[in-house]
Design a protein around this motif. Sequence first.
Motif: not given
Length: 340
Positions: A54-63, A100-102, A105-108, A157-161
């Motif tokens: 009951n405490n688990y839920h899945f949502v499909k999507g793009d960050i 990786f940038i999209r 970086v942008l997703g975050t 570099a994308s993770k550092a950003s």
Amino acid sequence: MSKKKLLVTGGAGFIGGNFVQYMVDKYPDYAIYNFDLLTYAGELTKHKGIEEKNNYHFVKGDIADREAIMPLFEKEKFDYVVHFAAESHVDRSITSPEVFIRTNVLGTQVLLDAAKSVNVSNFVHVSTNEVYGELDFDSTAFFTEDTPLQPNSPYSASKASSDLLVRAYHETYGLPVNITRCSNNYGPYQFPEKLMPLTISRVMNDEKVPIYGDGKNIRDWLHVQDHCSAIDLVLHEGASGEVYNVGGHNEKTNLEVVKTIINRLKKSENLIEFVTDRLGHDKRYAIDPMKLEKLGWAPTYTFETGMTQTIDWYLDNKKWWEQIISGEYKRYFDKQYSIE
């Protein structure tokens, strides 16, 4: 009293997937939301054991899809976010850095805006020791939280950003955040493009195992369950705005790791094939996790027990990885390493 709501991005991947299971089992009074786009490295069969809970839920999507993220946060009013979702394979970042940038970086940035809009209690950004660059082979130095960021690949570099964006949202907007930077993870459900599962799957099939350069590059290995417990601790006990390094105290060369697996599986080291080195291949990673240990964390797996458990898991779950290494992934592998 309403349940605390935790959003885990990238919960169909390797580390995120293990973390989702860890949290669903440990916190039955939390509502755990797994948000994942289900790209090539994400799959949900690993969650069959918790899908009915009951405490688990899945949502499909793009960050990076703001039109999907913002309404989700507005509806659910998440208390916590643990952000794993990322493109994470260095080789793929060298050939396709824009992806990786999209995502990274942008997703975050989209997630940070959403978290700010609902006043989350904590936003934990899961990063990597690769943002620090590399250490010398013969050095006794270690990465600390104060080590300057000097990424050497499009991935790091994308993770550092994204790390810097998370920091900026804390400093500018007062968003409660933590950043964790881990060493190389291993364990169940790791996608077979990474060193350990790649080696295990190919050795079991008596296929050549590619090793970049001379195999002397050093990594600090951390079992994924130890990483999960560290993130759990930081989520609930971390000081706002602080960075915490998560390391396993297990420095091994890539060649040592491959030979260990080959010997455990009683195969010939003739399966090893050295291939052209990766562009910008970092020499050594090694983490000083003292700051996190002072918070109360310590790894429970030695390298030996973790390797035994991991190899046994891949032996017992051959069907899971066999379906992954066929098709698109096989074509990618053949192109990347140029070996039969």
